[in-house]
Design an enzyme around this catalytic site. Sequence first.
Site, PDB file in Angstrom:
ATOM      1  N   GLY A  62       0.815  -1.228   0.000  1.00 35.93           N
ATOM      2  CA  GLY A  62       0.000   0.000   0.000  1.00 35.93           C
ATOM      3  C   GLY A  62       0.833   1.254   0.000  1.00 35.93           C
ATOM      4  N   SER A  85       1.159   3.456  -2.478  1.00 30.56           N
ATOM      5  CA  SER A  85       0.758   4.476  -3.463  1.00 30.56           C
ATOM      6  C   SER A  85       0.532   5.831  -2.809  1.00 30.56           C
ATOM      7  CB  SER A  85      -0.514   4.032  -4.202  1.00 30.56           C
ATOM      8  OG  SER A  85      -1.561   3.812  -3.278  1.00 30.56           O
ATOM      9  N   GLY A 139      -0.395   7.977   1.330  1.00 30.57           N
ATOM     10  CA  GLY A 139      -0.496   7.912   2.787  1.00 30.57           C
ATOM     11  C   GLY A 139       0.752   7.403   3.491  1.00 30.57           C
ATOM     12  N   ASP A 165      -1.024  -6.654  -5.149  1.00 33.19           N
ATOM     13  CA  ASP A 165      -2.391  -6.539  -4.639  1.00 33.19           C
ATOM     14  C   ASP A 165      -2.511  -7.548  -3.502  1.00 33.19           C
ATOM     15  OD1 ASP A 165      -5.096  -6.870  -4.100  1.00 33.19           O
ATOM     16  OD2 ASP A 165      -5.719  -6.705  -6.191  1.00 33.19           O
ATOM     17  N   SER A 204      -1.517  -1.744  12.495  1.00 32.68           N
ATOM     18  CA  SER A 204      -2.853  -1.941  13.056  1.00 32.68           C
ATOM     19  C   SER A 204      -3.483  -0.570  13.221  1.00 32.68           C
ATOM     20  CB  SER A 204      -2.725  -2.713  14.377  1.00 32.68           C
ATOM     21  OG  SER A 204      -3.949  -2.814  15.029  1.00 32.68           O
ATOM     22  N   TYR A 230     -14.155  -2.576  10.717  1.00 32.56           N
ATOM     23  CA  TYR A 230     -12.748  -2.147  10.652  1.00 32.56           C
ATOM     24  C   TYR A 230     -12.031  -2.592  11.924  1.00 32.56           C
ATOM     25  CZ  TYR A 230      -8.694   1.026  10.400  1.00 32.56           C
ATOM     26  OH  TYR A 230      -7.424   1.551  10.374  1.00 32.56           O
ATOM     27  N   ALA A 238     -12.842  -5.004  13.873  1.00 37.18           N
ATOM     28  CA  ALA A 238     -12.703  -6.471  13.849  1.00 37.18           C
ATOM     29  C   ALA A 238     -11.508  -6.871  12.997  1.00 37.18           C
ATOM     30  CB  ALA A 238     -13.985  -7.102  13.305  1.00 37.18           C
ATOM     31  N   LYS A 282      -8.790  -5.161  12.453  1.00 37.25           N
ATOM     32  CA  LYS A 282      -7.534  -4.813  13.135  1.00 37.25           C
ATOM     33  C   LYS A 282      -7.348  -5.652  14.404  1.00 37.25           C
ATOM     34  CE  LYS A 282      -6.127  -1.537  10.232  1.00 37.25           C
ATOM     35  NZ  LYS A 282      -4.944  -1.703   9.376  1.00 37.25           N
ATOM     36  N   THR A 324      -4.048  11.422   6.232  1.00 37.17           N
ATOM     37  CA  THR A 324      -3.670  10.689   5.016  1.00 37.17           C
ATOM     38  C   THR A 324      -4.938  10.645   4.158  1.00 37.17           C
ATOM     39  OG1 THR A 324      -4.423   8.514   5.734  1.00 37.17           O
ATOM     40  CG2 THR A 324      -2.172   9.113   6.388  1.00 37.17           C
TER      41      THR A 324
HETATM   42  N1  LIG Z   1      -4.527   7.444   8.687  1.00 40.52           N
HETATM   43  C1  LIG Z   1      -4.927   7.023   9.861  1.00 40.52           C
HETATM   44  O1  LIG Z   1      -5.435   7.805  10.679  1.00 40.52           O
HETATM   45  C2  LIG Z   1      -4.732   5.585  10.255  1.00 40.52           C
HETATM   46  C3  LIG Z   1      -4.810   5.262  11.606  1.00 40.52           C
HETATM   47  C4  LIG Z   1      -4.602   3.949  12.006  1.00 40.52           C
HETATM   48  C5  LIG Z   1      -4.302   2.991  11.079  1.00 40.52           C
HETATM   49  N2  LIG Z   1      -4.229   3.325   9.744  1.00 40.52           N
HETATM   50  C6  LIG Z   1      -3.895   2.256   8.806  1.00 40.52           C
HETATM   51  O2  LIG Z   1      -2.790   2.662   8.032  1.00 40.52           O
HETATM   52  C7  LIG Z   1      -2.770   1.930   6.808  1.00 40.52           C
HETATM   53  C8  LIG Z   1      -2.496   2.875   5.663  1.00 40.52           C
HETATM   54  O3  LIG Z   1      -3.569   3.784   5.538  1.00 40.52           O
HETATM   55  P1  LIG Z   1      -3.376   5.329   5.198  1.00 40.52           P
HETATM   56  O4  LIG Z   1      -3.906   6.086   6.354  1.00 40.52           O
HETATM   57  O5  LIG Z   1      -2.035   5.595   4.725  1.00 40.52           O
HETATM   58  O6  LIG Z   1      -4.480   5.521   4.034  1.00 40.52           O
HETATM   59  P2  LIG Z   1      -4.359   5.487   2.435  1.00 40.52           P
HETATM   60  O7  LIG Z   1      -3.568   6.645   1.973  1.00 40.52           O
HETATM   61  O8  LIG Z   1      -5.771   5.345   1.961  1.00 40.52           O
HETATM   62  O9  LIG Z   1      -3.521   4.192   2.139  1.00 40.52           O
HETATM   63  C9  LIG Z   1      -4.073   2.916   2.031  1.00 40.52           C
HETATM   64  C10 LIG Z   1      -3.202   2.146   1.079  1.00 40.52           C
HETATM   65  O10 LIG Z   1      -3.670   0.784   1.040  1.00 40.52           O
HETATM   66  C11 LIG Z   1      -3.699   0.414  -0.324  1.00 40.52           C
HETATM   67  N3  LIG Z   1      -4.568  -0.715  -0.614  1.00 40.52           N
HETATM   68  C12 LIG Z   1      -5.900  -0.852  -0.415  1.00 40.52           C
HETATM   69  N4  LIG Z   1      -6.293  -2.058  -0.859  1.00 40.52           N
HETATM   70  C13 LIG Z   1      -5.199  -2.687  -1.339  1.00 40.52           C
HETATM   71  C14 LIG Z   1      -4.944  -3.933  -1.919  1.00 40.52           C
HETATM   72  N5  LIG Z   1      -5.929  -4.828  -2.140  1.00 40.52           N
HETATM   73  N6  LIG Z   1      -3.681  -4.270  -2.277  1.00 40.52           N
HETATM   74  C15 LIG Z   1      -2.659  -3.398  -2.088  1.00 40.52           C
HETATM   75  N7  LIG Z   1      -2.842  -2.172  -1.560  1.00 40.52           N
HETATM   76  C16 LIG Z   1      -4.098  -1.833  -1.185  1.00 40.52           C
HETATM   77  C17 LIG Z   1      -4.136   1.666  -1.063  1.00 40.52           C
HETATM   78  O11 LIG Z   1      -3.813   1.511  -2.424  1.00 40.52           O
HETATM   79  P3  LIG Z   1      -4.676   2.018  -3.681  1.00 40.52           P
HETATM   80  O12 LIG Z   1      -4.075   3.340  -4.031  1.00 40.52           O
HETATM   81  O13 LIG Z   1      -4.443   0.993  -4.726  1.00 40.52           O
HETATM   82  O14 LIG Z   1      -6.107   2.087  -3.236  1.00 40.52           O
HETATM   83  C18 LIG Z   1      -3.260   2.689  -0.348  1.00 40.52           C
HETATM   84  O15 LIG Z   1      -1.947   2.683  -0.865  1.00 40.52           O
HETATM   85  C19 LIG Z   1      -4.103   1.196   6.719  1.00 40.52           C
HETATM   86  O16 LIG Z   1      -3.921  -0.159   7.090  1.00 40.52           O
HETATM   87  C20 LIG Z   1      -4.950   1.921   7.760  1.00 40.52           C
HETATM   88  O17 LIG Z   1      -5.957   1.071   8.296  1.00 40.52           O
HETATM   89  C21 LIG Z   1      -4.446   4.599   9.316  1.00 40.52           C
END
Ligand SMILES: NC(=O)c1ccc[n+]([C@@H]2O[C@H](COP(=O)([O-])OP(=O)(O)OC[C@H]3O[C@@H](n4cnc5c(N)ncnc54)[C@H](OP(=O)(O)O)[C@@H]3O)[C@@H](O)[C@H]2O)c1
Length: 298
Positions: free
Chosen positions: A11, A13, A15, A66, A144, A158, A160, A162, A193
């Site tokens: 992931g 791409s 964030g 993926d 997580s 969500y 569940a 994590k 993000t």
């Molecule tokens: N931001 C927060 O506040 C926060 C807090 C706690 C935990 N998290 C966790 O942090 C992680 C990253 O999230 P983020 O906040 O950085 O948001 P984000 O920018 O939406 O990043 C999510 C990433 O996951 C990728 N993804 C989704 N489905 C996928 C798949 N089937 N195969 C490969 N990649 C896939 C997306 O790729 P595409 O571009 O292809 O969709 C994107 O690169 C997540 O696990 C999220 O639950 C975030």
Amino acid sequence: MSSKQVVLITGSSTGFGRLFAETLARKGHTVFATMRDPGGRNAKNASEIRALAEKDSLPIHVLELDVTNDASVQRAVDAAVAKAGRIDVAINNAGYYLSGLEEAVTTEQAQRLMDTNFFGPVRVNRAVLPHMRRQRSGVLMHISSGAGRVVLPSGGFYCASKFALEALAEAYSYELASQGIESVIVEPGQYETPVFGNTVKAADEARTDTYGAVNEIPAKLNAALSSSAGNAQDVADAVLRIIETPAGEKQLRYLVSPQGYGIDEINALSKRVQTSALEAFGLAADTKFFKGKAVASV
Ligand SMILES: NC(=O)c1ccc[n+]([C@@H]2O[C@H](COP(=O)([O-])OP(=O)(O)OC[C@H]3O[C@@H](n4cnc5c(N)ncnc54)[C@H](OP(=O)(O)O)[C@@H]3O)[C@@H](O)[C@H]2O)c1
């Protein structure tokens, strides 16, 4: 092991994943920044990352991965090992948020979420572990969430996903320590993000006609989460510190959050309860990695 590590990130791409890639590569770690469809829907993200790597001479390689597809995961891991000869760290980062009252979430939506947030890391870990066992070293890192320890109404699926990830990561930490492989959990609070824009909404809204004011919860929670979001670079800096912590000295859990809500207390209590449960089952000696560790906030 060299202090410069080979890191595969899912992931990447946008964030956190993208920030992790750049932050680690700037410190000299070789990064495989993986993403879905780098030649199509993520072409712009992939070319920006490649351009940055070229401009600043950063060791970042973009690969297709993926997490919902076994063959795609295996191909990316094989390509990374073919190029770098090893994988020291796998960062299970890909994931998304699903918002809505639980009854409005269809079974298909729930399965798709678990397929990414939980079975994604299952696939990645199974693909990298044979290499880490051969190396007798490695780190499985699991991104997580605070929502892997507390439960949010309208975020139940969500949470569940994590909670499930936390259980798997913790079990791995007990089982792999004796082979020199660490499993760690990073629990970010809310950070800025694209996650909020990428949130999937529960599809079966007609189900919640009778919920009255409870129907307001998803919007209320989403507004509270996005308005209090911190700087995502803090999480990338924490991940760098964790990766650079010597083998055998890492913690199992790292809470990375400006607002802790007492999650560190849950982690501390969980460690005590886990220790006594493992002792009661006569398993403490087999899980020595856990015995030496404390929970930590970074
Ligand atoms: N931001 C927060 O506040 C926060 C807090 C706690 C935990 N998290 C966790 O942090 C992680 C990253 O999230 P983020 O906040 O950085 O948001 P984000 O920018 O939406 O990043 C999510 C990433 O996951 C990728 N993804 C989704 N489905 C996928 C798949 N089937 N195969 C490969 N990649 C896939 C997306 O790729 P595409 O571009 O292809 O969709 C994107 O690169 C997540 O696990 C999220 O639950 C975030």
